[in-house]
Design a protein around this motif. Structure first.
Motif, PDB file in Angstrom:
ATOM      1  N   SER A 214      -8.343 -23.170-144.501  1.00 57.21           N
ATOM      2  CA  SER A 214      -9.385 -22.484-143.743  1.00 57.21           C
ATOM      3  C   SER A 214     -10.734 -23.207-143.757  1.00 57.21           C
ATOM      4  N   LYS A 215     -11.071 -23.844-144.860  1.00 56.62           N
ATOM      5  CA  LYS A 215     -12.398 -24.486-144.923  1.00 56.62           C
ATOM      6  C   LYS A 215     -12.528 -25.616-143.911  1.00 56.62           C
ATOM      7  N   ALA A 216     -11.416 -26.287-143.627  1.00 55.16           N
ATOM      8  CA  ALA A 216     -11.463 -27.343-142.618  1.00 55.16           C
ATOM      9  C   ALA A 216     -11.572 -26.759-141.213  1.00 55.16           C
ATOM     10  N   HIS A 217     -11.067 -25.533-141.038  1.00 55.66           N
ATOM     11  CA  HIS A 217     -11.080 -24.917-139.713  1.00 55.66           C
ATOM     12  C   HIS A 217     -12.402 -24.215-139.413  1.00 55.66           C
ATOM     13  N   TYR A 218     -13.020 -23.626-140.448  1.00 54.00           N
ATOM     14  CA  TYR A 218     -14.271 -22.890-140.261  1.00 54.00           C
ATOM     15  C   TYR A 218     -15.434 -23.705-140.822  1.00 54.00           C
ATOM     16  N   PRO A 219     -16.232 -24.360-139.975  1.00 51.66           N
ATOM     17  CA  PRO A 219     -17.408 -25.084-140.481  1.00 51.66           C
ATOM     18  C   PRO A 219     -18.371 -24.176-141.248  1.00 51.66           C
ATOM     19  N   ASP A 220     -18.434 -22.899-140.859  1.00 54.59           N
ATOM     20  CA  ASP A 220     -19.291 -21.925-141.556  1.00 54.59           C
ATOM     21  C   ASP A 220     -18.412 -21.028-142.434  1.00 54.59           C
ATOM     22  N   TRP A 221     -17.563 -21.669-143.250  1.00 55.02           N
ATOM     23  CA  TRP A 221     -16.544 -20.918-143.987  1.00 55.02           C
ATOM     24  C   TRP A 221     -17.138 -19.840-144.873  1.00 55.02           C
ATOM     25  N   ASP A 222     -18.214 -20.108-145.548  1.00 54.64           N
ATOM     26  CA  ASP A 222     -18.756 -19.141-146.497  1.00 54.64           C
ATOM     27  C   ASP A 222     -19.109 -17.825-145.797  1.00 54.64           C
ATOM     28  N   ARG A 223     -19.734 -17.915-144.645  1.00 56.70           N
ATOM     29  CA  ARG A 223     -20.100 -16.696-143.905  1.00 56.70           C
ATOM     30  C   ARG A 223     -18.857 -15.991-143.371  1.00 56.70           C
ATOM     31  N   VAL A 224     -17.899 -16.766-142.850  1.00 50.92           N
ATOM     32  CA  VAL A 224     -16.666 -16.172-142.343  1.00 50.92           C
ATOM     33  C   VAL A 224     -15.909 -15.472-143.471  1.00 50.92           C
ATOM     34  N   ALA A 225     -15.837 -16.126-144.637  1.00 55.45           N
ATOM     35  CA  ALA A 225     -15.135 -15.531-145.777  1.00 55.45           C
ATOM     36  C   ALA A 225     -15.806 -14.230-146.213  1.00 55.45           C
ATOM     37  N   ASN A 226     -17.133 -14.209-146.209  1.00 46.92           N
ATOM     38  CA  ASN A 226     -17.843 -12.974-146.552  1.00 46.92           C
ATOM     39  C   ASN A 226     -17.487 -11.852-145.575  1.00 46.92           C
ATOM     40  N   ASP A 227     -17.469 -12.170-144.281  1.00 42.44           N
ATOM     41  CA  ASP A 227     -17.173 -11.156-143.270  1.00 42.44           C
ATOM     42  C   ASP A 227     -15.725 -10.668-143.365  1.00 42.44           C
ATOM     43  N   ARG A 228     -14.788 -11.593-143.606  1.00 43.08           N
ATOM     44  CA  ARG A 228     -13.383 -11.187-143.710  1.00 43.08           C
ATOM     45  C   ARG A 228     -13.171 -10.295-144.938  1.00 43.08           C
ATOM     46  N   ALA A 229     -13.797 -10.653-146.054  1.00 41.59           N
ATOM     47  CA  ALA A 229     -13.657  -9.830-147.258  1.00 41.59           C
ATOM     48  C   ALA A 229     -14.275  -8.452-147.047  1.00 41.59           C
ATOM     49  N   ALA A 230     -15.410  -8.399-146.359  1.00 42.02           N
ATOM     50  CA  ALA A 230     -16.056  -7.113-146.086  1.00 42.02           C
ATOM     51  C   ALA A 230     -15.180  -6.250-145.184  1.00 42.02           C
ATOM     52  N   ALA A 231     -14.509  -6.866-144.208  1.00 45.36           N
ATOM     53  CA  ALA A 231     -13.622  -6.109-143.318  1.00 45.36           C
ATOM     54  C   ALA A 231     -12.453  -5.520-144.098  1.00 45.36           C
ATOM     55  N   LEU A 232     -11.903  -6.312-145.009  1.00 46.01           N
ATOM     56  CA  LEU A 232     -10.774  -5.808-145.797  1.00 46.01           C
ATOM     57  C   LEU A 232     -11.224  -4.711-146.746  1.00 46.01           C
ATOM     58  N   ARG A 233     -12.404  -4.869-147.337  1.00 46.22           N
ATOM     59  CA  ARG A 233     -12.919  -3.842-148.249  1.00 46.22           C
ATOM     60  C   ARG A 233     -13.148  -2.530-147.497  1.00 46.22           C
TER      61      ARG A 233
END
Length: 240
Positions: free
Chosen positions: A150-169
């Motif tokens: 995923s990090k290679a696919h998402y240049p803004d991985w940190d923000r995307v990861a935060n949003d995905r984790a928040a959606a799951l929570r």
């Protein structure tokens, strides 16, 4: 879980882990006390896990053990599969999509769009979404965000990861069973990269905004679909 497979795997990894000193030992690897200290659990509890008298550890405990044993990504996945193999409970199938929802996706071509479950499963999508999403064989947008690719696919991985984790929570907090199951899985397979974000999620994920997928800068909108499944339609427009 056949024949205490989890306990045998944990013990084998403990005995294969280099101890902190060079002193000669009668047994290889880490002592139970050393691993328990690293994972911040009691020796008694670790003993129960290795002997198979406790076969239902929490995701937090398994993640701590995986960190303490410096498990690879593949070993973390194997650890989760050992737990999953012992549950013997298949998830209920998702409710079927209405024909009009599928017709909506057809009408959106060639725009990237997908229908997602609360837990992030891609239930249906357009050809353009499949082309640029990077998912390949993966069928869950949140699991993909915490995969090695995923990090290679998402240049803004940190923000995307935060949003995905928040959606799951948010989904898990509302009682979605599949979201809770996925959170347990990711706490083991992704470790702190996931759990730190999941535990810190204090707001709902954005329903509109921008994301970079590879070379593509996309603007997204979220439309919640009526019905029992609480599905959402995500539409991703190219940003010019």
């Amino acid at each position: 879980m056949a024949d205490n497979a989890l306990g045998r795997f944990l013990r084998a990894r403990r005995e294969a882990t280099t101890p902190p000193s060079t002193e000669r030992r009668r047994t290889p690897g880490l002592r139970r006390g050393e691993l328990a200290d690293r994972a911040r659990i009691s020796v008694e509890y670790l003993t129960r896990l290795e002997r198979g008298t406790d076969r239902s550890p929490s995701g937090q405990v398994l993640s701590a053990l995986a960190d303490a044993l410096a498990m690879t990504a593949d070993e973390r996945v194997h650890l989760y599969r050992l737990i999953k193999a012992g549950t013997n409970c298949a998830p209920p199938p998702p409710p079927p999509l209405r024909p009009t929802v599928r017709a909506t996706l057809d009408a959106l071509e060639p725009t990237a769009a997908a229908v997602l479950s609360p837990a992030g499963d891609v239930l249906a999508s357009t050809a353009r979404f499949r082309e640029i999403s990077g998912l390949n064989d993966e069928q869950n947008l949140i699991r993909f965000a915490f995969s090695p690719e995923s990090k290679a696919h998402y240049p803004d991985w940190d923000r995307v990861a935060n949003d995905r984790a928040a959606a799951l929570r948010a989904a898990a907090d509302l009682g979605d069973h599949q979201a809770a199951v996925l959170a347990f899985e990711l706490s083991i397979t992704a470790g702190a990269a996931f759990t730190d974000r999941y535990d810190a999620a204090a707001s709902l994920p954005p329903t509109t905004g921008t994301e970079r997928w590879g070379p593509h800068l996309l603007v997204f909108e979220t439309l919640y679909l009526p019905g029992d499944g609480e599905h959402r339609l995500m539409i991703y427009f190219s940003h010019h």
